[in-house]
Design a protein around this motif. Structure first.
Motif, PDB file in Angstrom:
ATOM      1  N   GLN A  36       0.829  -1.209   0.000  1.00  0.00           N
ATOM      2  CA  GLN A  36       0.000   0.000   0.000  1.00  0.00           C
ATOM      3  C   GLN A  36       0.867   1.265   0.000  1.00  0.00           C
ATOM      4  N   LEU A  37       1.976   1.223   0.733  1.00  0.00           N
ATOM      5  CA  LEU A  37       2.878   2.378   0.732  1.00  0.00           C
ATOM      6  C   LEU A  37       3.488   2.596  -0.647  1.00  0.00           C
ATOM      7  N   LEU A  38       3.867   1.507  -1.307  1.00  0.00           N
ATOM      8  CA  LEU A  38       4.403   1.622  -2.664  1.00  0.00           C
ATOM      9  C   LEU A  38       3.387   2.286  -3.594  1.00  0.00           C
ATOM     10  N   MET A  39       2.131   1.865  -3.500  1.00  0.00           N
ATOM     11  CA  MET A  39       1.100   2.432  -4.365  1.00  0.00           C
ATOM     12  C   MET A  39       0.833   3.897  -4.011  1.00  0.00           C
ATOM     13  N   ALA A  40       0.894   4.236  -2.739  1.00  0.00           N
ATOM     14  CA  ALA A  40       0.679   5.632  -2.332  1.00  0.00           C
ATOM     15  C   ALA A  40       1.746   6.541  -2.929  1.00  0.00           C
ATOM     16  N   VAL A  41       2.998   6.091  -2.875  1.00  0.00           N
ATOM     17  CA  VAL A  41       4.098   6.875  -3.467  1.00  0.00           C
ATOM     18  C   VAL A  41       3.923   6.975  -4.978  1.00  0.00           C
ATOM     19  N   GLY A  42       3.534   5.873  -5.618  1.00  0.00           N
ATOM     20  CA  GLY A  42       3.322   5.894  -7.059  1.00  0.00           C
ATOM     21  C   GLY A  42       2.264   6.886  -7.481  1.00  0.00           C
ATOM     22  N   HIS A  43       1.170   6.951  -6.740  1.00  0.00           N
ATOM     23  CA  HIS A  43       0.095   7.895  -7.085  1.00  0.00           C
ATOM     24  C   HIS A  43       0.521   9.351  -6.852  1.00  0.00           C
ATOM     25  N   ILE A  44       1.412   9.565  -5.893  1.00  0.00           N
ATOM     26  CA  ILE A  44       1.945  10.922  -5.700  1.00  0.00           C
ATOM     27  C   ILE A  44       2.733  11.352  -6.931  1.00  0.00           C
ATOM     28  N   PHE A  45       3.541  10.448  -7.479  1.00  0.00           N
ATOM     29  CA  PHE A  45       4.301  10.751  -8.693  1.00  0.00           C
ATOM     30  C   PHE A  45       3.355  11.072  -9.856  1.00  0.00           C
ATOM     31  N   ILE A  46       2.271  10.310  -9.971  1.00  0.00           N
ATOM     32  CA  ILE A  46       1.305  10.577 -11.044  1.00  0.00           C
ATOM     33  C   ILE A  46       0.649  11.932 -10.851  1.00  0.00           C
ATOM     34  N   ALA A  47       0.325  12.265  -9.602  1.00  0.00           N
ATOM     35  CA  ALA A  47      -0.400  13.504  -9.325  1.00  0.00           C
ATOM     36  C   ALA A  47       0.394  14.735  -9.742  1.00  0.00           C
ATOM     37  N   CYS A 150      -5.512  17.255 -14.852  1.00  0.00           N
ATOM     38  CA  CYS A 150      -6.694  16.438 -15.153  1.00  0.00           C
ATOM     39  C   CYS A 150      -6.868  15.307 -14.150  1.00  0.00           C
ATOM     40  N   PHE A 151      -5.771  14.719 -13.715  1.00  0.00           N
ATOM     41  CA  PHE A 151      -5.843  13.595 -12.787  1.00  0.00           C
ATOM     42  C   PHE A 151      -5.124  13.893 -11.472  1.00  0.00           C
ATOM     43  N   PHE A 152      -4.854  15.173 -11.212  1.00  0.00           N
ATOM     44  CA  PHE A 152      -4.137  15.543  -9.987  1.00  0.00           C
ATOM     45  C   PHE A 152      -4.939  15.164  -8.741  1.00  0.00           C
ATOM     46  N   LEU A 153      -6.179  15.625  -8.672  1.00  0.00           N
ATOM     47  CA  LEU A 153      -7.002  15.350  -7.495  1.00  0.00           C
ATOM     48  C   LEU A 153      -7.325  13.869  -7.374  1.00  0.00           C
ATOM     49  N   THR A 154      -7.576  13.223  -8.498  1.00  0.00           N
ATOM     50  CA  THR A 154      -7.862  11.782  -8.468  1.00  0.00           C
ATOM     51  C   THR A 154      -6.689  11.005  -7.890  1.00  0.00           C
ATOM     52  N   SER A 155      -5.481  11.342  -8.321  1.00  0.00           N
ATOM     53  CA  SER A 155      -4.297  10.632  -7.828  1.00  0.00           C
ATOM     54  C   SER A 155      -4.060  10.900  -6.348  1.00  0.00           C
ATOM     55  N   SER A 159      -3.924   8.100  -3.494  1.00  0.00           N
ATOM     56  CA  SER A 159      -2.802   8.016  -2.574  1.00  0.00           C
ATOM     57  C   SER A 159      -3.283   8.062  -1.126  1.00  0.00           C
ATOM     58  N   GLY A 160      -4.238   8.946  -0.848  1.00  0.00           N
ATOM     59  CA  GLY A 160      -4.791   9.028   0.503  1.00  0.00           C
ATOM     60  C   GLY A 160      -5.472   7.737   0.932  1.00  0.00           C
ATOM     61  N   LEU A 161      -6.215   7.126   0.008  1.00  0.00           N
ATOM     62  CA  LEU A 161      -6.877   5.862   0.329  1.00  0.00           C
ATOM     63  C   LEU A 161      -5.870   4.745   0.552  1.00  0.00           C
ATOM     64  N   CYS A 162      -4.753   4.783  -0.182  1.00  0.00           N
ATOM     65  CA  CYS A 162      -3.696   3.789   0.050  1.00  0.00           C
ATOM     66  C   CYS A 162      -3.084   3.954   1.437  1.00  0.00           C
ATOM     67  N   ILE A 163      -2.946   5.188   1.892  1.00  0.00           N
ATOM     68  CA  ILE A 163      -2.420   5.430   3.235  1.00  0.00           C
ATOM     69  C   ILE A 163      -3.406   4.930   4.291  1.00  0.00           C
ATOM     70  N   VAL A 164      -4.710   5.146   4.044  1.00  0.00           N
ATOM     71  CA  VAL A 164      -5.725   4.600   4.950  1.00  0.00           C
ATOM     72  C   VAL A 164      -5.636   3.077   4.982  1.00  0.00           C
TER      73      VAL A 164
END
Length: 199
Positions: A36-47, A150-155, A159-164
């Motif tokens: 989950q931490l890996l995915m959270a970091v990945g979504h931050i990069f996308i954002a 376009c996908f900043f808020l979505t990412s 990421s927040g849900l991955c942290i949860v």
């Protein structure tokens, strides 16, 4: 690229989680927390859309997503047993289409349409009347969104849900320590038996 890292995540996640439970008798859900931490970091990069960030993001998101498919079934069998594992596993797989419908079909598309409407308004384009998500999919003249916004808020939401999910996984780790100690701790602490020495 995500498919490649997804495959490696399945192999690596399963191997990593086996080391945790077999060698250290520690709860397998801790491997889910790492994923989950890996995915959270990945979504931050996308954002934030930094140069080359998409390549790094695909590594983190792909590895984390793939690891779940190796870790979750094993953890479910250890915590709930094998008596009804088939039904349990099929119930777990519902998360994939349900998550795609919610996050892609509703959240991501709605935010994308909102940002596209903002850009169309800024460029003095004709604004179309608001409709449902599915009506927006069918509109041929629907405005398009450009840029990382376009996908900043979505990412960030992802990421927040991955942290949860990381926090929930760590709670599960705490609550299942005794289970994994009983499953793997005794055999690990026993070790090889020593031969008796006769006088």
């Amino acid at each position: 690229m995500i498919s490649i890292w997804n495959f490696l995540g399945r192999v690596g996640g399963g191997y990593f989680s086996e080391i945790i439970v077999r060698d250290y008798a520690y709860p397998r859900p801790v491997a889910m927390a790492v994923a989950q931490l890996l995915m959270a970091v990945g979504h931050i990069f996308i954002a934030f859309g930094w140069p080359g960030a998409m390549y790094i993001a695909t590594i983190f998101v792909g590895l984390g997503y793939g690891a779940h498919w190796a870790i979750v079934p094993a953890a479910a069998s250890e915590l709930f047993g094998l008596k009804k594992f088939g039904a349990l596993y099929n119930f777990l797989t519902i998360a994939n289409p349900a998550g795609s419908l919610l996050f892609s079909g509703v959240i991501a598309s709605s935010i994308y349409d909102l940002e596209a409407e903002k850009q169309a308004h800024q460029h003095h384009h004709l604004r179309t009347s608001p409709g449902s998500v599915f009506q927006g999919m069918l509109r041929l003249d629907a405005p398009k969104c450009d840029g990382a916004i376009c996908f900043f808020l979505t990412s960030l939401i992802m990421s927040g849900l991955c942290i949860v999910a990381f926090a929930l996984s760590m709670i599960l780790v705490h609550r299942t320590k005794i289970v994994y100690t009983n499953l793997y701790g005794k055999s690990r602490s026993a070790g090889p038996s020593k031969p008796e020495v006769s006088n």
